[in-house]
Design a protein around this motif. Structure first.
Motif, PDB file in Angstrom:
ATOM      1  N   GLY A   1      31.419  49.764  26.075  1.00  0.00           N
ATOM      2  CA  GLY A   1      30.258  49.298  25.340  1.00  0.00           C
ATOM      3  C   GLY A   1      30.613  48.923  23.910  1.00  0.00           C
ATOM      4  N   PHE A   2      29.718  48.147  23.296  1.00  0.00           N
ATOM      5  CA  PHE A   2      29.922  47.665  21.926  1.00  0.00           C
ATOM      6  C   PHE A   2      28.629  47.822  21.144  1.00  0.00           C
ATOM      7  CE2 PHE A   2      29.457  44.096  18.900  1.00  0.00           C
ATOM      8  CZ  PHE A   2      30.515  44.376  18.057  1.00  0.00           C
ATOM      9  N   MET A   3      28.742  48.326  19.907  1.00  0.00           N
ATOM     10  CA  MET A   3      27.582  48.574  19.077  1.00  0.00           C
ATOM     11  C   MET A   3      27.818  48.013  17.680  1.00  0.00           C
ATOM     12  SD  MET A   3      25.552  52.182  18.477  1.00  0.00           S
ATOM     13  CE  MET A   3      26.989  53.002  19.101  1.00  0.00           C
ATOM     14  N   ALA A   4      26.810  47.323  17.138  1.00  0.00           N
ATOM     15  CA  ALA A   4      26.848  46.843  15.754  1.00  0.00           C
ATOM     16  C   ALA A   4      25.808  47.609  14.955  1.00  0.00           C
ATOM     17  CB  ALA A   4      26.560  45.347  15.695  1.00  0.00           C
ATOM     18  N   LEU A   5      26.258  48.271  13.897  1.00  0.00           N
ATOM     19  CA  LEU A   5      25.381  49.094  13.075  1.00  0.00           C
ATOM     20  C   LEU A   5      24.775  48.254  11.963  1.00  0.00           C
ATOM     21  CD1 LEU A   5      27.636  52.273  12.658  1.00  0.00           C
ATOM     22  CD2 LEU A   5      25.924  51.799  14.434  1.00  0.00           C
ATOM     23  N   PHE A   6      23.454  48.332  11.829  1.00  0.00           N
ATOM     24  CA  PHE A   6      22.739  47.594  10.793  1.00  0.00           C
ATOM     25  C   PHE A   6      22.313  48.557   9.683  1.00  0.00           C
ATOM     26  CE2 PHE A   6      21.259  44.839  14.556  1.00  0.00           C
ATOM     27  CZ  PHE A   6      22.405  44.057  14.484  1.00  0.00           C
ATOM     28  N   THR A   7      22.698  48.228   8.464  1.00  0.00           N
ATOM     29  CA  THR A   7      22.349  49.063   7.311  1.00  0.00           C
ATOM     30  C   THR A   7      21.508  48.290   6.296  1.00  0.00           C
ATOM     31  OG1 THR A   7      24.518  48.499   6.350  1.00  0.00           O
ATOM     32  CG2 THR A   7      24.342  50.575   7.542  1.00  0.00           C
ATOM     33  N   ASP A   8      21.021  47.121   6.709  1.00  0.00           N
ATOM     34  CA  ASP A   8      20.193  46.289   5.833  1.00  0.00           C
ATOM     35  C   ASP A   8      19.098  45.643   6.685  1.00  0.00           C
ATOM     36  OD1 ASP A   8      19.650  43.390   4.595  1.00  0.00           O
ATOM     37  OD2 ASP A   8      20.300  44.712   2.973  1.00  0.00           O
ATOM     38  N   GLU A   9      17.903  45.549   6.147  1.00  0.00           N
ATOM     39  CA  GLU A   9      16.786  44.973   6.900  1.00  0.00           C
ATOM     40  C   GLU A   9      17.055  43.534   7.317  1.00  0.00           C
ATOM     41  OE1 GLU A   9      14.218  46.391   8.083  1.00  0.00           O
ATOM     42  OE2 GLU A   9      13.994  48.281   6.981  1.00  0.00           O
ATOM     43  N   GLN A  10      17.784  42.780   6.490  1.00  0.00           N
ATOM     44  CA  GLN A  10      18.063  41.386   6.826  1.00  0.00           C
ATOM     45  C   GLN A  10      18.914  41.288   8.083  1.00  0.00           C
ATOM     46  OE1 GLN A  10      16.718  38.599   5.342  1.00  0.00           O
ATOM     47  NE2 GLN A  10      17.612  37.631   7.161  1.00  0.00           N
ATOM     48  N   GLU A  11      19.800  42.244   8.289  1.00  0.00           N
ATOM     49  CA  GLU A  11      20.630  42.230   9.493  1.00  0.00           C
ATOM     50  C   GLU A  11      19.760  42.401  10.737  1.00  0.00           C
ATOM     51  OE1 GLU A  11      24.361  44.289   7.092  1.00  0.00           O
ATOM     52  OE2 GLU A  11      23.134  45.472   8.482  1.00  0.00           O
ATOM     53  N   ILE A  12      18.756  43.220  10.645  1.00  0.00           N
ATOM     54  CA  ILE A  12      17.829  43.391  11.770  1.00  0.00           C
ATOM     55  C   ILE A  12      17.058  42.098  12.009  1.00  0.00           C
ATOM     56  CG2 ILE A  12      15.845  44.683  12.634  1.00  0.00           C
ATOM     57  CD1 ILE A  12      16.813  47.061  10.956  1.00  0.00           C
ATOM     58  N   ALA A  13      16.602  41.462  10.925  1.00  0.00           N
ATOM     59  CA  ALA A  13      15.879  40.195  11.053  1.00  0.00           C
ATOM     60  C   ALA A  13      16.769  39.121  11.667  1.00  0.00           C
ATOM     61  CB  ALA A  13      15.373  39.750   9.686  1.00  0.00           C
ATOM     62  N   ASP A  14      18.034  39.092  11.269  1.00  0.00           N
ATOM     63  CA  ASP A  14      18.967  38.107  11.835  1.00  0.00           C
ATOM     64  C   ASP A  14      19.181  38.355  13.327  1.00  0.00           C
ATOM     65  OD1 ASP A  14      19.241  36.973   9.344  1.00  0.00           O
ATOM     66  OD2 ASP A  14      21.130  37.995   8.883  1.00  0.00           O
ATOM     67  N   PHE A  15      19.276  39.635  13.709  1.00  0.00           N
ATOM     68  CA  PHE A  15      19.411  39.965  15.128  1.00  0.00           C
ATOM     69  C   PHE A  15      18.215  39.448  15.908  1.00  0.00           C
ATOM     70  CE2 PHE A  15      18.181  42.653  18.664  1.00  0.00           C
ATOM     71  CZ  PHE A  15      19.329  42.658  19.441  1.00  0.00           C
ATOM     72  N   GLU A  16      17.025  39.731  15.415  1.00  0.00           N
ATOM     73  CA  GLU A  16      15.817  39.330  16.129  1.00  0.00           C
ATOM     74  C   GLU A  16      15.689  37.817  16.202  1.00  0.00           C
ATOM     75  OE1 GLU A  16      12.992  41.503  13.802  1.00  0.00           O
ATOM     76  OE2 GLU A  16      13.034  43.256  15.158  1.00  0.00           O
ATOM     77  N   ALA A  17      16.172  37.101  15.178  1.00  0.00           N
ATOM     78  CA  ALA A  17      16.083  35.642  15.164  1.00  0.00           C
ATOM     79  C   ALA A  17      16.967  34.995  16.222  1.00  0.00           C
ATOM     80  CB  ALA A  17      16.448  35.111  13.779  1.00  0.00           C
ATOM     81  N   THR A  18      18.052  35.658  16.594  1.00  0.00           N
ATOM     82  CA  THR A  18      18.983  35.078  17.574  1.00  0.00           C
ATOM     83  C   THR A  18      18.949  35.775  18.923  1.00  0.00           C
ATOM     84  OG1 THR A  18      20.806  36.487  16.794  1.00  0.00           O
ATOM     85  CG2 THR A  18      20.551  34.326  15.730  1.00  0.00           C
ATOM     86  N   HIS A  19      18.100  36.792  19.061  1.00  0.00           N
ATOM     87  CA  HIS A  19      18.094  37.588  20.294  1.00  0.00           C
ATOM     88  C   HIS A  19      17.791  36.736  21.521  1.00  0.00           C
ATOM     89  CE1 HIS A  19      16.538  41.277  22.713  1.00  0.00           C
ATOM     90  NE2 HIS A  19      17.808  41.055  22.943  1.00  0.00           N
ATOM     91  N   GLN A  20      16.810  35.859  21.420  1.00  0.00           N
ATOM     92  CA  GLN A  20      16.445  35.031  22.573  1.00  0.00           C
ATOM     93  C   GLN A  20      17.596  34.119  22.981  1.00  0.00           C
ATOM     94  OE1 GLN A  20      12.766  32.902  22.071  1.00  0.00           O
ATOM     95  NE2 GLN A  20      12.827  31.979  24.103  1.00  0.00           N
ATOM     96  N   ALA A  21      18.277  33.552  21.990  1.00  0.00           N
ATOM     97  CA  ALA A  21      19.422  32.686  22.293  1.00  0.00           C
ATOM     98  C   ALA A  21      20.554  33.484  22.922  1.00  0.00           C
ATOM     99  CB  ALA A  21      19.901  31.985  21.022  1.00  0.00           C
ATOM    100  N   GLN A  22      20.758  34.715  22.461  1.00  0.00           N
ATOM    101  CA  GLN A  22      21.785  35.561  23.070  1.00  0.00           C
ATOM    102  C   GLN A  22      21.457  35.828  24.540  1.00  0.00           C
ATOM    103  OE1 GLN A  22      24.618  36.598  21.773  1.00  0.00           O
ATOM    104  NE2 GLN A  22      24.404  36.682  19.545  1.00  0.00           N
ATOM    105  N   GLN A  23      20.200  36.156  24.814  1.00  0.00           N
ATOM    106  CA  GLN A  23      19.797  36.412  26.193  1.00  0.00           C
ATOM    107  C   GLN A  23      19.947  35.160  27.054  1.00  0.00           C
ATOM    108  OE1 GLN A  23      15.826  38.056  25.368  1.00  0.00           O
ATOM    109  NE2 GLN A  23      16.530  40.026  26.176  1.00  0.00           N
ATOM    110  N   ALA A  24      19.599  34.000  26.496  1.00  0.00           N
ATOM    111  CA  ALA A  24      19.747  32.751  27.247  1.00  0.00           C
ATOM    112  C   ALA A  24      21.200  32.463  27.575  1.00  0.00           C
ATOM    113  CB  ALA A  24      19.142  31.592  26.442  1.00  0.00           C
ATOM    114  N   ALA A  25      22.104  32.944  26.729  1.00  0.00           N
ATOM    115  CA  ALA A  25      23.537  32.769  26.975  1.00  0.00           C
ATOM    116  C   ALA A  25      24.079  33.782  27.985  1.00  0.00           C
ATOM    117  CB  ALA A  25      24.308  32.898  25.665  1.00  0.00           C
TER     118      ALA A  25
END
Length: 348
Positions: free
Chosen positions: A91-115
């Protein structure tokens, strides 16, 4: 060593994981293929990695799509190469320590799933449940992708190399390329060979090889140093690869120690200062590793593109194909890269 043939339909330059994948996929498709490697097979960047294949690349679903295709190929590796891979799921985990990192994840989550990438946002508590070394109070959330595996990169290289030979490809080691003529004649100390197409998969030397053919490939070799910790004072279970999104620090289990990486010293930065930055992140994110001894495991150069996304394509002016700029993630993309190079070459 046998003599170089006078010509080949495709001459692959570079015998790492990308080059041997290209040689296999081309030879398997019936292309008369010769591979030239300046040292030993897999002796460059392919041997200097953390030995992980994963599908989640934060903010980069295109790379994720190639990685998903490649992971599927690795699961089916033995059927195509007669060389089973010992894939061990971590498994692989990316740790977020800033709110912007969470926002960036959510912005690309759908594209990641589509891939086809399996990844989800989990809480700091859930993250520490997967990796008990994590300091919950230092983390806001994490991205969790279960599809990440330990694998020996040299097993992939050897499997592809053997399969390429079985399909008629000829592989020459300790045969550096010294020049490339306008008509695609490739020169080496062992002789010259006329290539119908050149396929550049030379890792950190790809830019140098391309320049011999008057092709501009904007590569910037980048150094990477892997470190081992001392044996931790308390035994730990096997850990997933865990990355701090802000710094790029990555840790994972390696037998009774921890293997970690965070690039290499910046320009003008001493190695001691760089180690100090690493120690600071370890103490904050993984308190059990605070003050632990760090030792060089291995160092190597990686091919990097300006935006850290691989170049896979063909020069518009000549039969010169390339796959480079993987920035240490070549293992994750090698099967898909080999397929793409094959398709580019045989469509014309």
């Amino acid at each position: 060593m046998s003599a170089l043939p006078a010509r080949a339909d495709a001459v692959v330059i570079g015998g790492g994981v990308i080059g041997t994948s290209a040689a296999y996929h081309l030879a398997e498709a019936g292309v008369n293929t010769v591979l030239l490697e300046r040292g030993s097979l897999g002796g460059g960047a392919s041997a200097h990695t953390a030995g992980m294949v994963r599908t989640y690349f934060p903010g980069d679903p295109d790379t994720g799509q190639r990685a998903v295709r490649s992971l599927n190929a690795y699961h089916d590796f033995a059927r195509h190469t007669a060389a089973p891979l010992a894939l061990k799921r971590l498994g692989f985990m990316a740790l977020f320590t800033d709110e912007q990192e969470i926002a960036d994840f959510e912005a690309t989550h759908q594209a990641q799933q589509a891939a086809g990438v399996q990844v989800s946002l989990i809480s700091a508590r859930e993250a520490s449940g997967l990796n008990p070394l994590i300091n919950e109070r230092a983390v806001l959330a994490a991205a969790w992708s279960p599809e990440a595996y330990h694998v020996d990169g040299l097993d992939i290289v050897r499997g592809y190399a053997a399969a390429a030979r079985n399909h008629g490809s000829r592989l020459f080691t300790h045969t550096p390329v010294t020049g490339i003529d306008d008509d695609n004649t490739v020169h080496t100390p062992q002789g010259s060979i006329k290539a119908g197409s050149i396929v550049c998969t030379a890792g950190p030397w790809s830019g140098e090889v391309a320049s011999m053919a008057s092709v501009d490939l904007p590569m910037t070799p980048r150094s990477m140093e892997m470190l081992f910790t001392d044996i931790p004072p308390s035994p730990h279970r096997e850990l997933p690869m865990t990355m701090h999104a802000a710094s790029g620090l990555r840790i994972r289990s390696w037998k009774d120690r921890i293997l970690l990486a965070m690039g290499a010293p910046k320009a003008g930065e001493t190695r001691e200062a760089w180690l100090g930055r690493i120690a600071g992140h370890l103490g904050t994110l993984f308190p059990a590793l605070d003050g632990i001894g760090l030792h060089r495991a291995w160092t190597g150069d990686f091919d990097a593109s300006p935006n850290n996304t691989a170049f896979i394509g063909e020069d518009p002016t000549r039969r010169f194909l390339y796959a480079a700029g993987f920035t240490g993630a070549g293992l994750c993309q090698a099967p898909a890269a080999g397929e793409k190079l094959r398709d580019l070459l045989i469509v014309k």
